[in-house]
Structure formats: structure tokens, C-alpha cells
Design a protein around this motif. Sequence first.
Motif, mmCIF file in Angstrom:
data_model
loop_
_atom_site.group_PDB
_atom_site.id
_atom_site.type_symbol
_atom_site.label_atom_id
_atom_site.label_comp_id
_atom_site.label_asym_id
_atom_site.label_seq_id
_atom_site.Cartn_x
_atom_site.Cartn_y
_atom_site.Cartn_z
ATOM 1 N N THR A 262 0.838 -1.196 0.000
ATOM 2 C CA THR A 262 0.000 0.000 0.000
ATOM 3 C C THR A 262 0.872 1.244 0.000
ATOM 4 O O THR A 262 1.954 1.264 0.597
ATOM 5 C CB THR A 262 -0.984 0.032 1.187
ATOM 6 O OG1 THR A 262 -0.260 0.074 2.406
ATOM 7 C CG2 THR A 262 -1.905 -1.171 1.188
ATOM 8 N N ILE A 263 0.387 2.265 -0.704
ATOM 9 C CA ILE A 263 1.076 3.544 -0.823
ATOM 10 C C ILE A 263 0.066 4.650 -0.529
ATOM 11 O O ILE A 263 -1.054 4.638 -1.056
ATOM 12 C CB ILE A 263 1.671 3.730 -2.235
ATOM 13 C CG1 ILE A 263 2.753 2.679 -2.490
ATOM 14 C CG2 ILE A 263 2.228 5.146 -2.416
ATOM 15 C CD1 ILE A 263 3.299 2.676 -3.911
ATOM 16 N N ALA A 264 0.463 5.598 0.310
ATOM 17 C CA ALA A 264 -0.387 6.734 0.654
ATOM 18 C C ALA A 264 0.214 8.014 0.087
ATOM 19 O O ALA A 264 1.440 8.146 0.011
ATOM 20 C CB ALA A 264 -0.514 6.851 2.178
ATOM 21 N N ALA A 265 -0.645 8.933 -0.322
ATOM 22 C CA ALA A 265 -0.189 10.232 -0.823
ATOM 23 C C ALA A 265 -1.195 11.297 -0.424
ATOM 24 O O ALA A 265 -2.410 11.067 -0.477
ATOM 25 C CB ALA A 265 -0.036 10.215 -2.342
ATOM 26 N N PRO A 266 -0.712 12.474 -0.040
ATOM 27 C CA PRO A 266 -1.629 13.570 0.245
ATOM 28 C C PRO A 266 -2.221 14.112 -1.056
ATOM 29 O O PRO A 266 -1.621 13.969 -2.126
ATOM 30 C CB PRO A 266 -0.724 14.620 0.909
ATOM 31 C CG PRO A 266 0.630 14.348 0.340
ATOM 32 C CD PRO A 266 0.684 12.858 0.116
ATOM 33 N N ILE A 267 -3.396 14.697 -0.969
ATOM 34 C CA ILE A 267 -3.941 15.422 -2.120
ATOM 35 C C ILE A 267 -3.458 16.861 -1.961
ATOM 36 O O ILE A 267 -3.974 17.615 -1.143
ATOM 37 C CB ILE A 267 -5.473 15.338 -2.182
ATOM 38 C CG1 ILE A 267 -5.913 13.871 -2.324
ATOM 39 C CG2 ILE A 267 -6.004 16.175 -3.358
ATOM 40 C CD1 ILE A 267 -7.423 13.659 -2.274
ATOM 41 N N LEU A 268 -2.420 17.187 -2.713
ATOM 42 C CA LEU A 268 -1.763 18.493 -2.620
ATOM 43 C C LEU A 268 -2.369 19.479 -3.614
ATOM 44 O O LEU A 268 -2.956 19.070 -4.624
ATOM 45 C CB LEU A 268 -0.271 18.334 -2.916
ATOM 46 C CG LEU A 268 0.512 17.395 -1.996
ATOM 47 C CD1 LEU A 268 1.904 17.137 -2.560
ATOM 48 C CD2 LEU A 268 0.576 17.965 -0.595
ATOM 49 N N PRO A 269 -2.195 20.773 -3.395
ATOM 50 C CA PRO A 269 -2.679 21.761 -4.373
ATOM 51 C C PRO A 269 -2.123 21.527 -5.785
ATOM 52 O O PRO A 269 -2.805 21.823 -6.764
ATOM 53 C CB PRO A 269 -2.192 23.099 -3.804
ATOM 54 C CG PRO A 269 -2.080 22.866 -2.333
ATOM 55 C CD PRO A 269 -1.656 21.420 -2.194
#
Length: 136
Positions: A34-41
Motif C-alpha cells: 500500500t502507498i499513501a499520498a496527500p492530495i496536494l494543491p
Amino acid sequence: MTDIATRIRDSFARQTMMQTLGAKLDLIEAGRVTIAAPILPITLQQHGAGHAGLAFSIGDSAAGYAALTLTPEGAEVMTVEMKINLLSPALGDGLLAEGRVIRPGRRIMVVAADVWALTGDTRKHVAMLQGTMIPV
């Protein structure tokens, strides 16, 4: 699993795309990553949701690393083809891609990933990917 986890962490650290997206490895198990990423501008589409490219990028990488957990030492994998179904706008604080191996093989590996939008403790299914990896 420790040796393969180290291999995957080292490989992931060399992926400048994942660094650009702020993505982090979340879990490494045999046949599952699993890989997580923020939703960035910088990863939004015009309606304010996370761009499909963000979901595709982390989903493809999670599925690829899931395949890599089942390959012999010294081998790598590359995507041969990958399909995405977008289920819902990616609204939230971040995305979590859960990659898994559907069918391991010596010549090709069938993989899949589910991508979830995260807001606090809430998860919403936003994308499904299915594809083929080739050991190289």
C-alpha cells in the motif's frame, strides 16, 4: 520478507515521481503493498478533486511493488499495461492505494489496485486499476 521489504524501500526511494507526489510506502507484505499520498494543491484537477493521474500513479506503483514482492532477488518489474476505472471524485486529505497480485507468473503477473480517498477515519473508494507486470 525483510530482504524484499528493503529492496522495495530502496527502489521506492529512487522514484522521483513518488517524491514529487509526497507518496509514502504504507505496508509491504507478500503479494500486497500500500502507498499513501496527500492530495496536494499541485495534484488537483479543475474541479478541486485529486487528479486521476495521482490515483493512477500511486495505484500503478502499489500494484507493481506488490508484484515485486513475489519476484526472485535481482529481478525488477515493469508495467506492460494498466487500466483504471474512476469511481468517484477523489475528495479528501489524501489517497491510499492498495496493490495486490491476482496471478503471479514467470512471464507476466496480473495485478490490481484499489484507491481510496481518505478524510479523517473515513475511506471512499475512488478508483480500481487492473494490469499486467513483466519481470525484467
